[in-house]
Design a protein around this motif. Structure first.
Motif, PDB file in Angstrom:
ATOM      1  N   LYS A  91       0.675  -1.215  -0.080  1.00 36.30           N
ATOM      2  CA  LYS A  91       0.099   0.171  -0.022  1.00 36.30           C
ATOM      3  C   LYS A  91       1.005   1.190  -0.105  1.00 36.30           C
ATOM      4  O   LYS A  91       2.053   1.303   0.576  1.00 36.30           O
ATOM      5  N   ILE A  92       0.414   2.207  -0.701  1.00 34.13           N
ATOM      6  CA  ILE A  92       1.215   3.600  -0.694  1.00 34.13           C
ATOM      7  C   ILE A  92       0.863   4.153   0.691  1.00 34.13           C
ATOM      8  O   ILE A  92      -0.127   4.340   0.933  1.00 34.13           O
ATOM      9  N   LEU A  93       1.961   4.917   1.242  1.00 29.97           N
ATOM     10  CA  LEU A  93       1.912   5.528   2.607  1.00 29.97           C
ATOM     11  C   LEU A  93       1.877   7.019   2.409  1.00 29.97           C
ATOM     12  O   LEU A  93       2.931   7.473   1.805  1.00 29.97           O
ATOM     13  N   LYS A  94       0.835   7.803   3.061  1.00 39.45           N
ATOM     14  CA  LYS A  94       0.731   9.266   2.606  1.00 39.45           C
ATOM     15  C   LYS A  94       1.801   9.864   3.573  1.00 39.45           C
ATOM     16  O   LYS A  94       2.314   9.254   4.546  1.00 39.45           O
ATOM     17  N   GLN A  95       1.888  11.181   3.400  1.00 39.67           N
ATOM     18  CA  GLN A  95       3.238  11.871   3.948  1.00 39.67           C
ATOM     19  C   GLN A  95       3.061  11.990   5.642  1.00 39.67           C
ATOM     20  O   GLN A  95       3.919  11.732   6.226  1.00 39.67           O
ATOM     21  N   ARG A  96       1.479  12.214   5.804  1.00 37.58           N
ATOM     22  CA  ARG A  96       1.400  12.356   7.212  1.00 37.58           C
ATOM     23  C   ARG A  96       1.677  11.300   7.945  1.00 37.58           C
ATOM     24  O   ARG A  96       2.048  11.095   9.317  1.00 37.58           O
ATOM     25  N   VAL A  97       1.450   9.690   7.429  1.00 39.59           N
ATOM     26  CA  VAL A  97       1.890   8.592   7.959  1.00 39.59           C
ATOM     27  C   VAL A  97       3.400   8.357   7.908  1.00 39.59           C
ATOM     28  O   VAL A  97       3.782   7.958   9.151  1.00 39.59           O
ATOM     29  N   LEU A  98       4.157   8.606   6.987  1.00 39.82           N
ATOM     30  CA  LEU A  98       5.587   8.605   7.099  1.00 39.82           C
ATOM     31  C   LEU A  98       6.218   9.467   8.049  1.00 39.82           C
ATOM     32  O   LEU A  98       7.164   9.319   8.702  1.00 39.82           O
ATOM     33  N   ASP A  99       5.381  10.765   8.411  1.00 40.69           N
ATOM     34  CA  ASP A  99       5.787  11.449   9.367  1.00 40.69           C
ATOM     35  C   ASP A  99       5.414  11.237  10.904  1.00 40.69           C
ATOM     36  O   ASP A  99       6.166  11.809  11.687  1.00 40.69           O
ATOM     37  N   ALA A 100       4.848  10.126  10.892  1.00 45.30           N
ATOM     38  CA  ALA A 100       4.296   9.934  12.308  1.00 45.30           C
ATOM     39  C   ALA A 100       5.059   9.152  13.211  1.00 45.30           C
ATOM     40  O   ALA A 100       5.096   8.971  14.280  1.00 45.30           O
ATOM     41  N   LEU A 101       6.385   8.689  12.567  1.00 49.08           N
ATOM     42  CA  LEU A 101       7.241   7.794  13.309  1.00 49.08           C
ATOM     43  C   LEU A 101       8.678   8.511  13.329  1.00 49.08           C
ATOM     44  O   LEU A 101       8.921   8.977  12.525  1.00 49.08           O
ATOM     45  N   PRO A 102       9.139   8.698  14.608  1.00 46.35           N
ATOM     46  CA  PRO A 102      10.350   9.846  14.832  1.00 46.35           C
ATOM     47  C   PRO A 102      11.541   9.219  13.971  1.00 46.35           C
ATOM     48  O   PRO A 102      12.408  10.084  13.353  1.00 46.35           O
ATOM     49  N   LEU A 103      11.883   8.052  13.893  1.00 46.79           N
ATOM     50  CA  LEU A 103      13.075   7.642  13.065  1.00 46.79           C
ATOM     51  C   LEU A 103      12.708   7.229  11.819  1.00 46.79           C
ATOM     52  O   LEU A 103      13.655   6.760  10.658  1.00 46.79           O
ATOM     53  N   GLY A 104      11.221   7.285  11.120  1.00 53.28           N
ATOM     54  CA  GLY A 104      10.876   6.805   9.820  1.00 53.28           C
ATOM     55  C   GLY A 104      10.709   5.632   9.364  1.00 53.28           C
ATOM     56  O   GLY A 104      10.597   4.409  10.298  1.00 53.28           O
ATOM     57  N   TRP A 105      10.212   5.319   8.047  1.00 47.13           N
ATOM     58  CA  TRP A 105       9.911   3.920   7.614  1.00 47.13           C
ATOM     59  C   TRP A 105      11.071   3.438   6.637  1.00 47.13           C
ATOM     60  O   TRP A 105      11.448   4.377   5.613  1.00 47.13           O
ATOM     61  N   TYR A 106      11.468   2.307   6.869  1.00 49.14           N
ATOM     62  CA  TYR A 106      12.365   1.692   5.801  1.00 49.14           C
ATOM     63  C   TYR A 106      11.906   0.535   5.053  1.00 49.14           C
ATOM     64  O   TYR A 106      11.499  -0.388   5.823  1.00 49.14           O
ATOM     65  N   ASN A 107      12.252   0.390   4.019  1.00 50.11           N
ATOM     66  CA  ASN A 107      11.827  -0.720   3.032  1.00 50.11           C
ATOM     67  C   ASN A 107      12.874  -1.446   2.414  1.00 50.11           C
ATOM     68  O   ASN A 107      13.993  -0.956   2.071  1.00 50.11           O
ATOM     69  N   LEU A 108      12.637  -2.868   2.424  1.00 47.15           N
ATOM     70  CA  LEU A 108      13.472  -3.779   1.917  1.00 47.15           C
ATOM     71  C   LEU A 108      12.983  -4.044   0.384  1.00 47.15           C
ATOM     72  O   LEU A 108      12.000  -4.408   0.368  1.00 47.15           O
ATOM     73  N   HIS A 109      13.820  -3.694  -0.630  1.00 49.72           N
ATOM     74  CA  HIS A 109      13.177  -3.663  -1.957  1.00 49.72           C
ATOM     75  C   HIS A 109      14.213  -4.646  -2.609  1.00 49.72           C
ATOM     76  O   HIS A 109      15.453  -4.443  -2.387  1.00 49.72           O
ATOM     77  N   PHE A 110      13.632  -5.689  -3.540  1.00 56.07           N
ATOM     78  CA  PHE A 110      14.535  -6.635  -3.978  1.00 56.07           C
ATOM     79  C   PHE A 110      14.880  -6.085  -5.540  1.00 56.07           C
ATOM     80  O   PHE A 110      14.871  -6.721  -6.493  1.00 56.07           O
ATOM     81  N   SER A 111      15.643  -5.002  -5.475  1.00 53.63           N
ATOM     82  CA  SER A 111      16.464  -4.682  -6.741  1.00 53.63           C
ATOM     83  C   SER A 111      17.775  -3.775  -6.224  1.00 53.63           C
ATOM     84  O   SER A 111      17.776  -3.678  -4.986  1.00 53.63           O
TER      85      SER A 111
END
Length: 322
Positions: A91-111
């Motif tokens: 799912k796409i995460l909106k900016q307000r959701v990305l800003d909600a965690l103090p250290l951010g969101w980190y993705n494991l992408h397979f490329s």
């Protein structure tokens, strides 16, 4: 200890969840965000995602709320998470959701970002004939897979490796990369690096119609397409033949490989799409050399070796696929 929200849905996300949950010295997985139960199978029974099943087995609280809902940020804050680890959440995460965690969101992408941003990086890498790929851990921003990179690892793509096999390898290897990256980030030992600007190929999702095998191409191209579409959505073609099973049917190709040109039983010139049979082999023509069908699943039948299927189908006349 870093308090982590884990977000993921399919099987490839499970190794990362289990590794983070097991490393209680460095992480506390405070909650697991996944997609709601979805109908599956002929009975369309509601079934939990592989990540939800793993979370319940680990005794972790599960969140199935939609991040686009207004109440989600409050629900997220209640977990106490400082950062989020994301693996194939979907799912796409909106900016307000990305800003909600103090250290951010980190993705494991397979490329190896920035190459193959998008939904199907492993499949597209195989289809394109890449010989090397890998995994990337990056901080999620509003742009699709465009955030700054924490770490990368590389792997070689096997000559006969399918997308499913490669994804399985990357899921295991990538879980360690994700854990090490999050640990280093939390301890201030790593600095994310912006991805280089430029035009890069996008890994669009592969749909069922994309998996319709083309035989009017060189054998290496047909082989790549089949491996890229295995196991999902599954490579297929339409079989036209006289015989007990009817004149035309869908034939799923589960495994294939360029024919061994030294095989004395191999027929001579074989038109694109035309089938040739022996006791132990089934070949199909391409624009160049033949492709050997190794495992197939005919319409309404079980998966089996291609030679066994061909005998049981009692093919007669001119059999071909398109």
């Amino acid at each position: 200890m870093l308090k982590v929200l884990f977000a993921g849905t399919p099987d490839v996300a499970v190794p990362s969840l289990k590794l983070l949950a097991a490393d209680t010295e460095h992480f506390e997985v405070v909650a697991v965000l996944t997609r709601p139960d979805a109908p599956q199978g002929r009975g369309r029974k509601l079934t939990p995602s592989p990540v939800k099943q793993a979370a319940l087995e680990l005794g972790l609280p599960v969140i199935e709320s939609d991040p686009s809902e207004e109440c989600f940020v409050a629900e997220l804050a209640a977990t106490g998470a400082e950062a989020a680890a994301v693996v194939a959440y979907g799912k796409i995460l909106k900016q307000r959701v990305l800003d909600a965690l103090p250290l951010g969101w980190y993705n494991l992408h397979f490329s190896l970002l920035p190459q193959w941003r998008g939904a199907a990086p492993v499949q597209r890498a195989i289809w394109a004939g890449d010989t090397i790929t890998g995994a990337t851990v990056f901080r999620i921003t509003r742009g699709m897979d465009e955030g700054p990179v924490l770490a990368q690892s590389t792997v070689e793509i096997g000559a006969h490796e399918t997308a499913g096999e490669l994804l399985g390898r990357l899921a295991e290897d990538g879980s360690h990369l994700l854990a090490a990256s999050l640990e280093a980030m939390a301890e201030g030992r790593i600095s994310p690096i912006d991805q280089p600007q430029g035009a890069y190929e996008v890994a669009d999702k592969i749909r069922t119609e994309d998996a319709h095998i083309r035989f009017d191409v060189p054998v290496f191209a047909a082989d790549r397409q089949i491996r890229a579409c295995t196991p999902h959505p599954g490579a297929w073609c339409t079989l036209h033949a006289e015989g007990a099973d009817g004149e035309s049917q869908t034939l799923h190709v589960l495994e294939a490989a360029p024919a061994n040109m030294a095989d004395p039983n191999l027929p001579g010139a074989l038109e694109a799409g035309k089938l040739a049979l022996s006791k132990k082999h089934v070949w199909i023509g391409t624009k160049s050399q033949p492709l050997e069908l190794i495992r197939v699943k005919a319409q309404g039948k079980k998966a089996m070796r291609a030679a066994d299927w061909a005998r049981g189908a009692r093919l007669t006349g001119e059999a071909y696929c398109d």
